[in-house]
Design an enzyme around this catalytic site. Sequence first.
Site, PDB file in Angstrom:
ATOM      1  N   HIS A  72      36.280   1.576 -16.685  1.00  0.00           N
ATOM      2  CA  HIS A  72      36.035   2.815 -17.437  1.00  0.00           C
ATOM      3  C   HIS A  72      36.541   3.995 -16.629  1.00  0.00           C
ATOM      4  CE1 HIS A  72      32.827   1.693 -20.654  1.00  0.00           C
ATOM      5  NE2 HIS A  72      33.743   0.745 -20.520  1.00  0.00           N
ATOM      6  N   TYR A 240      26.097   9.722 -22.755  1.00  0.00           N
ATOM      7  CA  TYR A 240      24.788  10.243 -22.337  1.00  0.00           C
ATOM      8  C   TYR A 240      24.473  11.419 -23.277  1.00  0.00           C
ATOM      9  CZ  TYR A 240      25.473   7.770 -17.864  1.00  0.00           C
ATOM     10  OH  TYR A 240      25.672   6.819 -16.879  1.00  0.00           O
ATOM     11  N   PRO A 332      17.600   5.791 -13.243  1.00  0.00           N
ATOM     12  CA  PRO A 332      18.878   5.118 -13.535  1.00  0.00           C
ATOM     13  C   PRO A 332      19.948   6.014 -14.164  1.00  0.00           C
ATOM     14  CG  PRO A 332      17.141   4.339 -14.987  1.00  0.00           C
ATOM     15  CD  PRO A 332      16.486   5.209 -13.985  1.00  0.00           C
ATOM     16  N   LYS A 336      23.018   4.640 -10.076  1.00  0.00           N
ATOM     17  CA  LYS A 336      23.140   4.543  -8.624  1.00  0.00           C
ATOM     18  C   LYS A 336      22.328   3.411  -8.003  1.00  0.00           C
ATOM     19  CE  LYS A 336      26.133   7.554  -8.143  1.00  0.00           C
ATOM     20  NZ  LYS A 336      27.158   6.663  -8.686  1.00  0.00           N
ATOM     21  N   TYR A 424      29.514  10.515  -9.614  1.00  0.00           N
ATOM     22  CA  TYR A 424      29.325   9.387 -10.540  1.00  0.00           C
ATOM     23  C   TYR A 424      30.121   8.160 -10.077  1.00  0.00           C
ATOM     24  CZ  TYR A 424      28.476   6.992 -14.975  1.00  0.00           C
ATOM     25  OH  TYR A 424      28.057   6.081 -15.932  1.00  0.00           O
TER      26      TYR A 424
END
Length: 429
Positions: A72, A240, A332, A336, A424
């Site tokens: 991704h 998200y 979460p 991580k 990220y």
Amino acid sequence: MRTQVLIVGAGPSGLLLGQLLHRHGIDTVIVERQSGEHVLSRIRAGVLEQGTADLMDEAGVGARMHAEGLVHDGFALTVDGVRHRVDLRALASGKTVLVYGQTEVTRDLMAARAAEGLTTLYEAADVRIEGFDGTVGPGGPGGAGGTGGTDGTGGTGGTSGTSGTSGTSGTSGRLPRATCTVNGEAVEIQADFIAGCDGFHGVCRASVPAGAISVFEKVYPFGWLGLLSDTPPVSHELIYTRHARGFSLCSMRSATRSRYYLQVPAGERVEDWSDARFWDELRARLDPEAAAALVTGPSLEKSIAPLRSFVAEPMRFGRLFLAGDAAHIVPPTGAKGLNLAASDVRYLSQAFIEHYRERSDAGLDHYSARCLARVWKAERFSWWLTSLMHNFDQEPAFQARLQAAELDYVLGSDAARRVLAENYVGLPL
Ligand code: FAS
Ligand code: PHB
């Protein structure tokens, strides 16, 4: 039994550590409270940083991950019904993440350990550890300088039972050990070191004298209700979503298996959430395009994870070393948890290899500080992204305005998106 490194816990931390040490001829025994099937039944992380994927390759278990994992190069933040793409490849110097479930990571590691005939004691009851706080002299167990083990071989490592690391020089002579019951039989395993890879509720951190450990914790007023289904994902990338009804996350395990999460109040019970209720609530929180694309189906798994930030310091106590969730927990949101466990294991495996191969304890002595420098940056990022995307109804109105301003800034600033992307994909190891 006698081994070089006793590992408590056969989750990703313990299994990855065992595999990396084995590849350098270091003997391990793993004791695990649950059955292997139970460990595999837990649905947890889904996103691997490049550093974690590299470690899987170093452990010799990366083939299926590369064959089935999904690369991704971006994800989306949806705010007020508008989807904003975060282009990881452009913003994070070409870096990407790999979508490959923790269940599969664990399965690959379990298979490799079994194929090598390495010892894993599953369904080990009443695991206790002791002797890890022995004063280790300059030689340490087979360590640098000293005479190493009692057999005078100076700690050259080797197979269990014959390793030169037995015994310790200049110490009370006690060896770290674990006792447990397996199939009704009492078992004792002696080792040079213990790796506490037994997660947040494990026995290892709990065995450290209270005065020797400091804990830092923040508990969030909500949890994540997760659902796994054999339905196609609503999008080819993760979404998200921040919404007045609460946060949601659209993730996946493959092109045919989806993983969804809903923010729910702390104390919510999974029994109160039928599949139909879950799908209706998720659809209500998604942007119109995602809502239209949502394919529903029966849940394969449904569970609620409470959200907390937690760090135990230090991560070393004599000859006990904590790694992964045994030492720290992150919400979460930032994906991580598993990746932090992997970086702990990278540092710990390197330190053990240095100890046995180069007879240097520099890595062991620096382990805790090295891990915590990275852990706290991941704690900060996970807290920050959680604070940005979730509803905090109990917070004062001022906080809500700050949150809206922060979101507006992040979505409107290349510099802010670069910070988001850099964290990220995972900070440098
Ligand atoms: P684990 O908890 O995975 O493994 C510890 C092992 O030790 C377990 O198998 C346990 O049975 C065993 N054990 C415990 N006590 C023992 C004892 N006394 N004796 C012997 N063995 C013992 N991270 C993400 O990045 N994304 C997510 O979406 C996500 N979702 C999560 C959901 C839940 C419910 C939980 C709890 C965690 C989630 N995480 C997520 C974090 C998770 O992925 C962890 O970071 C990861 O499991 C860490 O791996 P380990 O350190 O091996 O700990
Ligand atoms: C998941 O797929 O389980 C997942 C993905 C990203 C996250 C958390 C969980 O931030």
